[in-house]
Design a protein around this motif. Structure first.
Motif, PDB file in Angstrom:
ATOM      1  N   ALA A 238       0.836  -1.207   0.000  1.00 35.27           N
ATOM      2  CA  ALA A 238       0.000   0.000   0.000  1.00 35.27           C
ATOM      3  C   ALA A 238       0.866   1.251   0.000  1.00 35.27           C
ATOM      4  CB  ALA A 238      -0.935  -0.005   1.206  1.00 35.27           C
ATOM      5  N   ASP A 239       1.932   1.239   0.791  1.00 31.24           N
ATOM      6  CA  ASP A 239       2.840   2.388   0.848  1.00 31.24           C
ATOM      7  C   ASP A 239       3.582   2.570  -0.475  1.00 31.24           C
ATOM      8  OD1 ASP A 239       2.140   2.791   3.541  1.00 31.24           O
ATOM      9  OD2 ASP A 239       3.785   1.528   4.256  1.00 31.24           O
ATOM     10  N   GLN A 240       3.983   1.466  -1.100  1.00 29.58           N
ATOM     11  CA  GLN A 240       4.665   1.560  -2.403  1.00 29.58           C
ATOM     12  C   GLN A 240       3.750   2.215  -3.434  1.00 29.58           C
ATOM     13  OE1 GLN A 240       7.616   1.345  -3.312  1.00 29.58           O
ATOM     14  NE2 GLN A 240       8.701  -0.268  -2.245  1.00 29.58           N
ATOM     15  N   LEU A 241       2.474   1.801  -3.459  1.00 36.48           N
ATOM     16  CA  LEU A 241       1.536   2.416  -4.411  1.00 36.48           C
ATOM     17  C   LEU A 241       1.382   3.903  -4.120  1.00 36.48           C
ATOM     18  CD1 LEU A 241      -1.331  -0.253  -4.651  1.00 36.48           C
ATOM     19  CD2 LEU A 241       0.714  -0.016  -6.085  1.00 36.48           C
TER      20      LEU A 241
ATOM     21  N   LEU B 242       1.694   5.553 -10.151  1.00 35.54           N
ATOM     22  CA  LEU B 242       0.613   4.672  -9.711  1.00 35.54           C
ATOM     23  C   LEU B 242      -0.437   5.407  -8.889  1.00 35.54           C
ATOM     24  CD1 LEU B 242       2.747   1.532  -8.704  1.00 35.54           C
ATOM     25  CD2 LEU B 242       1.561   1.993 -10.877  1.00 35.54           C
ATOM     26  N   SER B 243      -0.501   6.728  -9.026  1.00 30.78           N
ATOM     27  CA  SER B 243      -1.431   7.515  -8.208  1.00 30.78           C
ATOM     28  C   SER B 243      -2.899   7.183  -8.500  1.00 30.78           C
ATOM     29  CB  SER B 243      -1.172   9.010  -8.372  1.00 30.78           C
ATOM     30  OG  SER B 243      -1.368   9.401  -9.719  1.00 30.78           O
ATOM     31  N   THR B 244      -3.243   6.902  -9.736  1.00 30.51           N
ATOM     32  CA  THR B 244      -4.629   6.539 -10.058  1.00 30.51           C
ATOM     33  C   THR B 244      -4.991   5.218  -9.392  1.00 30.51           C
ATOM     34  OG1 THR B 244      -4.487   7.692 -12.182  1.00 30.51           O
ATOM     35  CG2 THR B 244      -6.281   6.083 -11.924  1.00 30.51           C
ATOM     36  N   LEU B 245      -4.112   4.231  -9.512  1.00 33.99           N
ATOM     37  CA  LEU B 245      -4.359   2.941  -8.875  1.00 33.99           C
ATOM     38  C   LEU B 245      -4.472   3.104  -7.367  1.00 33.99           C
ATOM     39  CD1 LEU B 245      -4.644  -0.133  -8.927  1.00 33.99           C
ATOM     40  CD2 LEU B 245      -2.143  -0.273  -8.842  1.00 33.99           C
ATOM     41  N   HIS B 246      -3.598   3.878  -6.773  1.00 34.98           N
ATOM     42  CA  HIS B 246      -3.641   4.089  -5.324  1.00 34.98           C
ATOM     43  C   HIS B 246      -5.001   4.668  -4.901  1.00 34.98           C
ATOM     44  CE1 HIS B 246      -2.580   5.099  -1.266  1.00 34.98           C
ATOM     45  NE2 HIS B 246      -2.796   6.373  -1.514  1.00 34.98           N
TER      46      HIS B 246
ATOM     47  N   GLY C 140     -11.557   0.054  -0.758  1.00 35.69           N
ATOM     48  CA  GLY C 140     -11.361  -0.513   0.574  1.00 35.69           C
ATOM     49  C   GLY C 140     -10.311  -1.613   0.635  1.00 35.69           C
ATOM     50  N   LEU C 141      -9.360  -1.597  -0.300  1.00 38.56           N
ATOM     51  CA  LEU C 141      -8.325  -2.637  -0.331  1.00 38.56           C
ATOM     52  C   LEU C 141      -6.994  -2.197   0.282  1.00 38.56           C
ATOM     53  CD1 LEU C 141      -8.965  -4.114  -3.891  1.00 38.56           C
ATOM     54  CD2 LEU C 141      -9.466  -5.168  -1.676  1.00 38.56           C
ATOM     55  N   ASN C 142      -6.927  -0.970   0.779  1.00 38.29           N
ATOM     56  CA  ASN C 142      -5.667  -0.481   1.328  1.00 38.29           C
ATOM     57  C   ASN C 142      -5.203  -1.327   2.517  1.00 38.29           C
ATOM     58  OD1 ASN C 142      -3.715   1.663   0.787  1.00 38.29           O
ATOM     59  ND2 ASN C 142      -4.129   2.296   2.894  1.00 38.29           N
ATOM     60  N   ASP C 143      -6.128  -1.687   3.407  1.00 43.62           N
ATOM     61  CA  ASP C 143      -5.749  -2.509   4.563  1.00 43.62           C
ATOM     62  C   ASP C 143      -5.246  -3.879   4.126  1.00 43.62           C
ATOM     63  OD1 ASP C 143      -6.298  -0.499   6.354  1.00 43.62           O
ATOM     64  OD2 ASP C 143      -8.282  -1.265   6.900  1.00 43.62           O
ATOM     65  N   THR C 144      -5.840  -4.440   3.079  1.00 38.17           N
ATOM     66  CA  THR C 144      -5.368  -5.720   2.548  1.00 38.17           C
ATOM     67  C   THR C 144      -3.921  -5.597   2.109  1.00 38.17           C
ATOM     68  OG1 THR C 144      -7.588  -6.316   1.802  1.00 38.17           O
ATOM     69  CG2 THR C 144      -5.743  -7.471   0.747  1.00 38.17           C
ATOM     70  N   LEU C 145      -3.600  -4.496   1.407  1.00 38.63           N
ATOM     71  CA  LEU C 145      -2.247  -4.307   0.893  1.00 38.63           C
ATOM     72  C   LEU C 145      -1.257  -3.843   1.955  1.00 38.63           C
ATOM     73  CD1 LEU C 145      -3.005  -2.845  -2.642  1.00 38.63           C
ATOM     74  CD2 LEU C 145      -2.484  -5.203  -1.975  1.00 38.63           C
ATOM     75  N   LYS C 146      -1.749  -3.553   3.143  1.00 38.92           N
ATOM     76  CA  LYS C 146      -0.875  -3.285   4.286  1.00 38.92           C
ATOM     77  C   LYS C 146      -0.712  -4.538   5.141  1.00 38.92           C
ATOM     78  CE  LYS C 146      -1.485   1.632   5.031  1.00 38.92           C
ATOM     79  NZ  LYS C 146      -0.298   2.263   5.540  1.00 38.92           N
ATOM     80  N   GLY C 147      -1.550  -5.552   4.880  1.00 33.88           N
ATOM     81  CA  GLY C 147      -1.555  -6.777   5.665  1.00 33.88           C
ATOM     82  C   GLY C 147      -0.335  -7.640   5.412  1.00 33.88           C
ATOM     83  N   PRO C 148      -0.301  -8.810   6.053  1.00 33.51           N
ATOM     84  CA  PRO C 148       0.890  -9.641   6.011  1.00 33.51           C
ATOM     85  C   PRO C 148       1.215 -10.244   4.648  1.00 33.51           C
ATOM     86  CG  PRO C 148      -0.875 -10.791   7.149  1.00 33.51           C
ATOM     87  CD  PRO C 148      -1.354  -9.398   6.886  1.00 33.51           C
ATOM     88  N   GLY C 149       0.201 -10.465   3.812  1.00 29.76           N
ATOM     89  CA  GLY C 149       0.479 -11.041   2.500  1.00 29.76           C
ATOM     90  C   GLY C 149       1.014 -12.458   2.615  1.00 29.76           C
TER      91      GLY C 149
END
Length: 160
Positions: free
Chosen positions: A29-32, A38-42, A49-58
């Motif tokens: 999430a931080d990379q985006l 990648l500002s549009t994608l971010h 509501g996927l930001n928390d997913t992309l901050k998660g453990p993966g």
């Protein structure tokens, strides 16, 4: 005595400089968020509501369409996605693999997305394609996965 103080002060300055220049590990999430192309994608990730997913453990692999890729999507389609959060989330999850995949590990064939459908991956030498999109920048590392920047937006198949 003066030389000793000077050496101690120099050691402190060098160690502080080392701390200031060492990069902080970033999540996907931080990379985006910190990659201007990648500002549009971010923005869409936040809206879906996927930001928390992309901050998660993966770990995750993000096939990230750049801003130019989103400009090629018809405005009507972008408006429809903005009005339908479930569809927007499905389109974005189609760009995510629930595993870390570096360019060196890409194998020709299908890869299951977080959305549930398969993407077709292909590698020929240094060139990688995802469906009809080309990877223009590969292997942006994050603490919880990898980002590969694409030149096109991927569209999931219509489910019947």
């Amino acid at each position: 005595m003066l030389n000793r103080r000077f050496l101690c002060l120099a050691a402190v300055v060098v160690s502080l400089a080392g701390c200031a220049t060492s990069p902080t590990p970033l999540t996907l999430a931080d990379q985006l968020a910190q990659t201007p192309s990648l500002s549009t994608l971010h923005g869409l990730v936040l809206k879906a509501g996927l930001n928390d997913t992309l901050k998660g453990p993966g770990p995750f692999t993000v096939f990230a369409p750049n801003n130019e890729a989103f400009k090629a999507v018809p405005a009507k389609t972008m408006d429809e996605l903005a009005k339908d959060p479930a569809r927007l989330q499905a389109v974005l999850k189609y760009h995510l693999l629930p595993a870390q995949l570096t360019a060196a590990n890409v194998k020709n064939g299908p890869a299951k997305t977080l959305e549930g459908a398969n993407l077709t991956l292909a590698r020929t030498g240094a060139f990688i394609t995802v469906e009809e999109a080309m990877v223009v920048t590969a292997d942006i590392q994050a603490t919880n996965g990898t980002v590969h920047i694409l030149d096109r937006v991927l569209v999931p198949p219509v489910r019947k």
